[in-house]
Scaffold this active site. Sequence first.
Site, PDB file in Angstrom:
ATOM      1  N   ASP A 262      -2.161   5.907  -5.171  1.00  0.00           N
ATOM      2  CA  ASP A 262      -2.378   5.011  -4.031  1.00  0.00           C
ATOM      3  C   ASP A 262      -2.787   3.612  -4.484  1.00  0.00           C
ATOM      4  O   ASP A 262      -3.902   3.390  -4.940  1.00  0.00           O
ATOM      5  CB  ASP A 262      -3.468   5.611  -3.135  1.00  0.00           C
TER       6      ASP A 262
ATOM      7  N   ASP B 178       0.816  -1.214   0.000  1.00  0.00           N
ATOM      8  CA  ASP B 178       0.000   0.000   0.000  1.00  0.00           C
ATOM      9  C   ASP B 178       0.850   1.264   0.000  1.00  0.00           C
ATOM     10  O   ASP B 178       1.522   1.561   0.989  1.00  0.00           O
ATOM     11  CB  ASP B 178      -0.898  -0.037   1.245  1.00  0.00           C
TER      12      ASP B 178
END
Length: 427
Positions: free
Chosen positions: A316, A135
């Site tokens: 992201d 992430d």
Amino acid sequence: MSRAGIPAGRWCPPTSFTGRPRWLWTSVHPEDLTHSTPLSICIMPGCSDALSLIEHSLVDGHYRIPLTKIKTMRETLREKNLLTNFLEKNTDGRSQNVARDPKLSLHPLRNYLDLAYVGSITIGTPPQQFKVLFDTGSGDLWVPSVYCYSPPCRTHKLFNPHLSTTFQLPGRPVDLIYGSGRVVGVLGCDTVRIGNLVDVVQPFALIRSQFGMQHAPFDGILGLGYPSLALRGTTPIFDNLKRRGLISQPVFAFYLSTRKENGSMVMFGGLDHSYHKGEIQWIPVSRPHYWQITMNRITMNGLNLGCFRGCQAIVDTGTSFLVGPSRMITIIRRLIGARPVGHEYAVSCRYVSRLPTIVFTIHGNNYPVPPEAYIRKSLRGLCLSSFAGGTENMSRSETWILGDVFLRLYFSVYDRGNNRVGLAPAV
């Protein structure tokens, strides 16, 4: 949130920290962004010795870690784990141990379909394996522990520190808050392996209680954001890899496949240019906290939809959708004829090919996202929009999140050495 009141003690290798709240959207859905609290991490004062993590809602010298394309939490719930059971019985063992180059680290791939990408790591000695979300929107590593008796922990792999000869317990209380739930645990240190990369004395959080994320298709999260996103006094895993000379360049990159189950990849220490077409276009990081860049404008059929005087965008891998201010997302839904179906928005499947392309202009270059990319088909046969609102809760200035919908189209590079993001059309 405040990070004051941290008890003194022996930490894992320290790093700098800005003290600002941290935000993360994981497996984003429209209602999550519109109605839930943005993610943040904080150290809570007055915690007991049994730390609490409050849940919140990754050729030469190149290391590559395959990722697994998996179902969204929503679709997993609809399937009631039927798909998981099918995959357990039908995993193709040929995806394992296929690397011949000793400098290339590969992992088995699992495909649960749809919008999240997960890879395997191990923690401890002997190694205990976990599925984690790599992430770029967060900075910490965490996994559930055997001390967790919450219902969500019953559906995930648990770390047992007693089985590891290299485990260390700093004994530090920590609280982690995400938008989709809450976890409570303790900070530990141990050896973490990402393929051929072996990082010793790596800080990570052992979860003791978990509220939410019960049906998440990953056990934990491995954050690849800047150190300011991580817990105070800890060093994120990528920074340790860089500091200890375990990678040749301070760079990592993602390729998120849309055409085959076993194609997705995260690579550390350099780039494999076979995963993209043309030259990589470099964009300066506007604020080294998230992987945040400046965007020029957003258009659809020549109509400017937002970002009129420039705006910010966060790249992201932990976000599923294209996310923006709710007001502008409402305009986009109207333009594509999306209508509410429960908590989501659907269009007529017959007209998907006729829908307009949305174009993100970044650093003077256009990055088109066609309707085939921003419309997804559910298991019920509905054609659902992959736009979500809610970023007005993150910042006073206009902010967008370029999640997996965007990143499947564009090979993305994260260059810590030069504080820049690179984008090129994916193969």
